[in-house]
Design a protein around this motif. Structure first.
Motif, short mmCIF file in Angstrom:
data_model
loop_
_atom_site.label_atom_id
_atom_site.label_comp_id
_atom_site.label_asym_id
_atom_site.label_seq_id
_atom_site.Cartn_x
_atom_site.Cartn_y
_atom_site.Cartn_z
N GLU A 166 0.82 -1.22 0.00
CA GLU A 166 0.00 0.00 0.00
C GLU A 166 0.85 1.27 0.00
N ASN A 167 1.92 1.26 0.78
CA ASN A 167 2.81 2.42 0.81
C ASN A 167 3.44 2.66 -0.56
N GLY A 168 3.86 1.58 -1.21
CA GLY A 168 4.45 1.69 -2.54
C GLY A 168 3.45 2.20 -3.56
N GLU A 169 2.22 1.72 -3.46
CA GLU A 169 1.17 2.17 -4.38
C GLU A 169 0.91 3.66 -4.20
N SER A 170 0.85 4.11 -2.97
CA SER A 170 0.65 5.53 -2.68
C SER A 170 1.81 6.37 -3.20
N TYR A 171 3.03 5.90 -2.95
CA TYR A 171 4.23 6.59 -3.44
C TYR A 171 4.20 6.69 -4.96
N LEU A 172 3.83 5.59 -5.61
CA LEU A 172 3.80 5.57 -7.08
C LEU A 172 2.76 6.52 -7.64
N GLN A 173 1.59 6.58 -7.02
CA GLN A 173 0.56 7.53 -7.47
C GLN A 173 1.07 8.96 -7.35
N ASP A 174 1.71 9.25 -6.24
CA ASP A 174 2.26 10.59 -6.03
C ASP A 174 3.37 10.89 -7.04
N PHE A 175 4.21 9.91 -7.29
CA PHE A 175 5.29 10.04 -8.28
C PHE A 175 4.72 10.45 -9.64
N TRP A 176 3.67 9.74 -10.11
CA TRP A 176 3.11 10.05 -11.42
C TRP A 176 2.39 11.40 -11.45
N LYS A 177 1.80 11.80 -10.33
CA LYS A 177 1.19 13.14 -10.26
C LYS A 177 2.25 14.22 -10.44
N LYS A 178 3.37 14.06 -9.73
CA LYS A 178 4.45 15.04 -9.84
C LYS A 178 5.02 15.08 -11.25
N TRP A 179 5.24 13.91 -11.85
CA TRP A 179 5.78 13.89 -13.20
C TRP A 179 4.79 14.40 -14.22
N GLY A 180 3.52 14.15 -14.00
CA GLY A 180 2.49 14.70 -14.90
C GLY A 180 2.50 16.22 -14.86
N PHE A 181 2.59 16.77 -13.65
CA PHE A 181 2.67 18.22 -13.49
C PHE A 181 3.90 18.77 -14.20
N LEU A 182 5.05 18.13 -13.98
CA LEU A 182 6.29 18.60 -14.59
C LEU A 182 6.23 18.55 -16.11
N VAL A 183 5.71 17.47 -16.65
CA VAL A 183 5.59 17.35 -18.11
C VAL A 183 4.67 18.44 -18.65
N ASP A 184 3.55 18.68 -17.97
CA ASP A 184 2.63 19.73 -18.41
C ASP A 184 3.32 21.10 -18.43
N GLN A 185 4.07 21.40 -17.38
CA GLN A 185 4.74 22.70 -17.31
C GLN A 185 5.83 22.82 -18.37
N LEU A 186 6.60 21.76 -18.57
CA LEU A 186 7.64 21.80 -19.60
C LEU A 186 7.03 21.95 -21.00
N THR A 187 5.90 21.31 -21.23
CA THR A 187 5.21 21.44 -22.52
C THR A 187 4.77 22.89 -22.74
N LYS A 188 4.23 23.51 -21.71
CA LYS A 188 3.80 24.92 -21.80
C LYS A 188 5.01 25.81 -22.13
N ILE A 189 6.10 25.58 -21.45
CA ILE A 189 7.30 26.39 -21.68
C ILE A 189 7.83 26.18 -23.09
N LYS A 190 7.82 24.94 -23.54
CA LYS A 190 8.33 24.65 -24.89
C LYS A 190 7.49 25.33 -25.96
N LYS A 191 6.21 25.51 -25.73
CA LYS A 191 5.32 26.13 -26.72
C LYS A 191 5.42 27.64 -26.73
N MET A 192 6.17 28.23 -25.82
CA MET A 192 6.28 29.70 -25.74
C MET A 192 6.96 30.25 -26.96
#
Length: 110
Positions: free
Chosen positions: A84-110
């Motif tokens: 359960e701890n690993g599952e929670s960590y993994l969900q959080d990991f993908w949320k953070k990476w999703g946010f980062l990818v979204d922000q990098l995509t926005k910056i790249k389109k500038m």
């Protein structure tokens, strides 16, 4: 093309999440199998020692369940499953990476 040293530095920040995702996708697995899978999908520079270091950290952080089993080819193997701890960590990991990818995509389109 990304220089090998730069790629290695980038991977250090994500390898725990990547290994957890591999464990989750396989339901249970062991270090050598994880290394082979990562090599097969393109992470040729990741060596077994690196994966085992990550697995030790995951074990110490109580993110995986471990079961030792006899092996016909040598010493017993440790099989890893997400808990359960690993599952929670993994969900959080993908949320953070999703946010980062979204922000990098926005910056790249500038």
């Amino acid at each position: 093309m990304i220089i090998l040293k730069e790629m290695t530095e980038l991977l250090k920040g994500v390898l725990e999440g990547v290994v957890l995702q591999v464990i989750k996708s396989k339901k249970e697995t062991y270090g050598y199998e994880i290394t082979n899978y990562l090599t097969t999908i393109g992470f040729e520079d990741i060596v077994e020692g690196t994966v085992y270091t990550v697995l030790i950290r995951l074990e110490k952080r109580n993110l995986v369940e471990i079961e030792k089993r006899k092996s016909d080819l040598g010493p017993a193997r440790k099989f890893y499953r997400l808990n359960e701890n690993g599952e929670s960590y993994l969900q959080d990991f993908w949320k953070k990476w999703g946010f980062l990818v979204d922000q990098l995509t926005k910056i790249k389109k500038m």
